[in-house]
Write an enzyme that holds these catalytic residues in place. Sequence first.
Site: not given
Ligand SMILES: *Cc1c(COP(=O)(O)O)cnc(C)c1O
Length: 833
Positions: A502, A728
């Site tokens: 993701k 700035y």
């Molecule tokens: C993002 C996510 C993960 C992975 O989490 P990490 O801490 O990056 O391993 C696992 N399960 C779900 C539902 C997530 O949204």
Amino acid sequence: MDQGRYTIQEIASIIAADSEHLANDTSIIHTLCYDSRKISNPAHALFFALSGQRDGHQYIRDAYQQGIRHFVVKKDLFHKPFADQAKAFPQASFLQVNEPLQALQDLAAYHRKQFRYPIIAITGSNGKTIVKEWLYQLLSPDYRIIRSPKSYNSQLGVPLSLWQLDAQYNLAIIEAGISKTGEMAAIEAMVKPTIGIFTNLGPAHDEGFASQTVKAAEKWSLFKESELVVYSPSCVPQSIRIPGKRKFAWQWYTADTHHHNADLNVVEVLKLNDHTTQLKAFFQDKPIQLTIPFIDQASIENSISCWALLLALGYQTPTIAPRFQRLFPVNMRLTLKKGIHNCSVIDDSYSNDLSSLAIALDFLKQQQQHPNKTLILSDIPTEENDERGVYTRVASLLQDKHVNQLIGVGKALKRHADLFPHDAQFFETTEQLLQILPQLTLANQTILIKGARSFGFERVSNRLTLQTHETTLEINLNALEQNLNAYKRLLNKDTKLMVMVKAFSYGSGSFEIANLLQFNQVDYLTVAYVDEGITLRNHGIQLPIVVMSPGIDTFEQLIHYGLEPEIYSFPELQALIKLLAGLDRKAYPIHIKVDTGMHRLGFEPDKLDGLVEMLKQSPTVKVASVFSHLAASGDRRHDTFTKEQIQLFDTFASGLRDSLQYDFIRHLANTAAIVRFPEAQFDMVRLGIGLYGINETEDQSLLLQPVARLKTGITQIKSVKSEDTIGYNRKGKLPNGGKIATVKIGYADGYNRRFGNGVGHMMVNGQLAPIVGDICMDMCMLDITDIDAVEGDEVWVMGPEIPIEQLAKAIGTIPYEILTGISQRVRRIYYYE
Ligand SMILES: *Cc1c(COP(=O)(O)O)cnc(C)c1O
């Protein structure tokens, strides 16, 4: 890897294999392979079923289907049920041995003994590949050299390198690396080096050894029967006796001392300009000097190693001085970049020989984003009398690796044009190709640019890739693969692996990362939104893809692209069922999310009955998996809560299974839980941040590798006085005056504005430079008062030297936010080493 030529019967006897039914087999073996995804020349290949991450025996079927007929397998596997399985491969011969890796090494050792020419072996903690490549450059005028491809230096890489030895060469250069105790004996037995080079001794792989001395002793054992050993005394702990008949030591004196007791004593290192260094030394008590086209410490040290060897071999300064001046930096990287006209470009324009071509073609084959694959190839340096043989091999490689189009550059390729398909195009020179290039309409395809250095293919690459505005995020695919394997090792044998890609794979890329995961056969990918999933599908990703937040209005697209939704509520489920019914679809895979304590998305556990009822009435959907998410799996203080979540999940999943009366995958663990709650693996785990090299649990035994390096460059350098202000709001000041560098990265690139005014640092030529003043949108300023730098120099913003974890801490956030915050305008570049 291609070369040796033995009948299968000869091989059976060399490796002392039990082999039935070989009596009438007259097959000749040229190629050794161990990975069913990287097969070439199957009719003449021998497949070794090695046990590593996965048991190679599982891939026999795949290799057989690709035409391989000869296999080296473990003896005990021929007991049932494998004996029955073997019947499934009626035309195959199985050579049974105690240990296939050992058999591979025995075969390499035997093959090596057929040649009397010298073998130079290189070991040490760093610089092995560079010294190997430079010796190749330096000695090529006098020898026909075969060398290890890339950095093939392991228990597996060394035998494959040795297998390439052949009568057409008269010198071999082999790299040897070890990562744990006991490995060097096997390498020594195979290589039997004539000449040994020990580059240096550092902390790499310390964890595999009881102490530095043990590690050094093991490395030195490689040279126990060598004629000549070249080394620096700094690689020799007190207790070690240096092996070898003749020894040649070199020493680089940084302090002024009068005891010049090495053979080559480098006493002065003078930087002549921004790219040249002069080395002054004493050799056999006479002054001697050498100019090299490098200025950094590591290159100087590696050059001295090479210099020492050449002196030990009796070379005179007039011969070698011009060769050293022509040395060029070694770039073993295979780089994947975005090309023009929606192409992907793989750049490998450092060297060209059959084995590195095969490696590059495997990487090309791995790319699924475009069905069309083009190879732009230069001549391969060869002796004239075996030219035909070499290009015949190239032609069959192109077939094996599914290259659709060849563009050849060079006179030799043109001479052998008849070996290649009719639509192949040939040019005599790179200039001729460059002239025609705009008319070739290379669009929507993956292009591999593979050329010997003398062809200057970087010009082709520059034309075909999109120019970047210099701030780039480099993604190390070897590191990513190593991290993946580190987590796989923690899994039970049958646990499946879902990888979270993701948010653009946590900022690191889309199909580029998914391709690699698909190649490594993970079980599922997960994205947040439908459009992320569509992008993956459009780039050839066929793995099951779960979408966590599909949104009812995107269901049609989701179904069209074969994506699988997370279902977290009744309205969502109802909408999906209705749509599927209209499309007359049955048993569409869905993934049920349960809320066990995160209180984000998901069915509450007490909604089980309602859920069961709806699912039972709806043949349109089928539960593929049930999952939940842990709220604090990385934090010891919440372990009681986490265990309650695990329990709740277990109960819910069992309840659902009992009611539905069919099986589905259960999964709960994210990265931290994979490490901290091995008992909660259920049927699958969900790997996220760990893949990208970040482990925030206390258990650091995983040895993750940083995957990303964010780089930029210096646009301008100026001197400022004590009263001047910088940037700035006039926030920046150097109280004693000094020198500032403006660099091309700002908060719009994802470099958080809170790093301003000394909170953050960047690395300039190996030194940390603090940020001065506020961060601007597209740039910021560094204090480089005490740093040697010029405009155009590279600047490292985050990566192995400036860990993301540290940056996150400095501004009170988490690595996830730093990684995913790197903006899309920062070009991603992917490489293999
Ligand atoms: C993002 C996510 C993960 C992975 O989490 P990490 O801490 O990056 O391993 C696992 N399960 C779900 C539902 C997530 O949204």
